[in-house]
Design an enzyme around this catalytic site. Sequence first.
Site, short mmCIF file in Angstrom:
data_model
loop_
_atom_site.label_atom_id
_atom_site.label_comp_id
_atom_site.label_asym_id
_atom_site.label_seq_id
_atom_site.Cartn_x
_atom_site.Cartn_y
_atom_site.Cartn_z
N ASP A 83 6.35 13.12 -7.17
CA ASP A 83 6.29 11.69 -7.52
C ASP A 83 5.22 11.38 -8.56
O ASP A 83 5.48 10.65 -9.53
CB ASP A 83 6.01 10.86 -6.26
N THR A 84 4.02 11.90 -8.36
CA THR A 84 2.91 11.53 -9.24
C THR A 84 3.00 12.20 -10.62
O THR A 84 2.31 11.78 -11.54
CB THR A 84 1.56 11.87 -8.60
N HIS A 108 14.14 10.25 -4.47
CA HIS A 108 13.20 9.35 -3.80
C HIS A 108 12.93 8.21 -4.75
O HIS A 108 12.78 8.42 -5.97
CB HIS A 108 11.91 10.11 -3.45
#
Length: 344
Positions: A83-84, A108
């Site tokens: 995600d990051t 996600h």
Amino acid sequence: MSKIYYQQHADPTRLEGRRVAVIGFGSQGHAHARNLHDSGVDVIVGLRADSRSRDEAKSSGLPVASPAEATRAAQIVMLLAPDTEQPKLYAESVAPNLEPGDTLMFAHGFNIRFGQIAPPPAVDVSMVAPKAPGHRVRELYVAGAGTPALLAVAQDASGNAHATALAYAHALGCTRAGVLDTSFAEETETDLFGEQAVLCGGVSALVRAGFETLVDAGYQPEVAYFECLHELKLIVDLMYRGGLGAMWHSVSDTAEHGGYQGGERLVGPAVRTEMKHMLADIRSGRYADQWIEESATGRPHFKARREAERTHAIEAVGDSLRTMMGFLNESAGLAGPKGKEAAA
């Protein structure tokens, strides 16, 4: 009630003549790429030149290119980096190579929900989120079964975004088990809450606190480990197969009675209030801002906590006990910190 889609609801031909770029080859990436490839989909894997996963992807018979080249060569792009890392990867390698009519996909909804990625208006934006770790997604597919998944559409430029995402879920094996409609917001918020309050944060804190309580009271660490961690799998397996009812039915009456009383004492009004606060932080974006800032500054608190967890007494006791339990087969889909989702 959300609609549930199965094999007969998907049109696999929607992926014919279209190449799928899977960006990343970690926990989810390897499962998506391999499952799609085995379903007859034209797949290319996007990885950095220095990625440790390049050889593994190639040995699986998959073509490998840089994230930019893979995006340029595909019409559907599934972004499966952590995600990051996604916003920078998207800005540098994916966004400049998207064409009108392409499909941008996620497993996600974090970066769409919290505005870290803003796709152009001429592309479809959708999500297929399997409800299992990647090794399980692959394992069940190979066994002829599948993993349930959530499906969402954030942007439908073509008018076919949902149908394309459902075809992707079919190729992944998820329609064998059932695919539920949701939204990016619902998937992200419930996923983060479940991880923090129950699945990862809540369970691990409860296990650790129970272990410490018994050891501090003078009981053997090995006995405390068995009671508070080892046997947890037996209970969770019962829940997994038949819900809470199957668990209560299967344990002794003494365990059931004690469970009713103990659960109410532990998860009282204060815990429920804190859960509401946690959910509020997730929905407002406060948690996301904190995690993004932590990652941007080198993750000092995250790394310190990871080290504290690694060196906790319960880990040493567990390592010793598990060497005597060869049936556990620890290598089956499990990994340490270096086994996390591989960066692209």
